[in-house]
Design an enzyme around this catalytic site. Sequence first.
Site, mmCIF file in Angstrom:
data_model
loop_
_atom_site.group_PDB
_atom_site.id
_atom_site.type_symbol
_atom_site.label_atom_id
_atom_site.label_comp_id
_atom_site.label_asym_id
_atom_site.label_seq_id
_atom_site.Cartn_x
_atom_site.Cartn_y
_atom_site.Cartn_z
ATOM 1 N N SER A 235 -7.688 0.442 7.822
ATOM 2 C CA SER A 235 -6.991 -0.443 6.712
ATOM 3 C C SER A 235 -6.557 -1.307 7.949
ATOM 4 C CB SER A 235 -5.763 0.590 6.191
ATOM 5 O OG SER A 235 -5.210 1.411 6.635
ATOM 6 N N LYS A 280 2.873 1.623 2.015
ATOM 7 C CA LYS A 280 2.894 0.759 3.118
ATOM 8 C C LYS A 280 3.905 -0.187 2.913
ATOM 9 C CE LYS A 280 -1.572 1.534 4.723
ATOM 10 N NZ LYS A 280 -3.167 1.070 5.022
#
Length: 341
Positions: A235, A280
């Site tokens: 990611s 996040k």
Amino acid sequence: MKKRIRILNVLLVVGITLILLYFIPLHYYVTKPGLAEPLRPYVKVDGAKKDKGEFMLTTVAMGKANIYSYIATKVNDNYHLYKIDEIKVKGESDEDYQFRQLRYMEESKQAAILNAYKQAHKTYKVTENGIVVVSVIHDMPAFHVLKLGDVITKINGKEIRTLTDFTNTVQASKPGTNFNLEVNREGKIENFNIKTKTFKDEPNRAGIGVSIAGNLELTTNPKVKINSEEIGGPSAGLMFALEIYDQLKDEHLAKGHEIAGTGTLDIDGVVGPIGGISQKIIAASNAGAEIFFAPNENGKKNSNYNEAVKSAKKHKLKMKIVPINTYSDAITYLEKLKTKK
């Protein structure tokens, strides 16, 4: 006196029980907001100058659930609960899972370097060296034949250099098709015969039962090194590529801003979705990020971008969420960004 002793004994038993409950794992994983850290300490391009502003790597903290973290998922929506088979491949050990995540990170770094050097018009050379086995599915033909880290270089005598070479060859096959695989196992060339089989959950698709990653070798000028330590998963691809590009260019790409983000990145510059984006953006906000790049998935209704916007509103975050489909989208946005005063 006896009553006091009984109370102390009860408290002792309760205390021991509470401690034991902490160490008893459940068949779940729990995730929560992790960290948002500057990328410059992780990325070193020869001759790079210090920039104004920062690009930030965001993470999700994950661990095996115990009774306390399980309860936390019921009272705090920043904690998410996952079944083990939602995280790990069936039959995969903790060590195998870690290997897979670190290999995906390696593939992500390669794509980041390739995109950044291409965008900056810097010298690079790519050598494709087959594909790497990163997991083997239980009860599929490859399970007792191939090992993690095996590099598949040929199928039926035909060279396999890329992921596409492999998928085009194997996925088009019918159940029971025999393939001869040439494999580089720890420097030694070996050959294995494997027949395809239908997937349990996908009866219309056949395969040998492996997850794979690219195996590129890159040489660049100037040289670049990415020290990702124990960070796993794919990611960080987009943000690594932006940090590398920033160090390759003389102008300040971040322009004094604190910029976080996430998203996978392939060698063609396409930005893909990731898990845990709602966690996040919280990590990024807590670290002072002003802008957050989120995978847009070409406007899909339930895209990472839409999830991030929804979560930012819910938590009243002040960050600007920016939709990104490709690496070029991010570069274009940054080139138009005004310098922070």
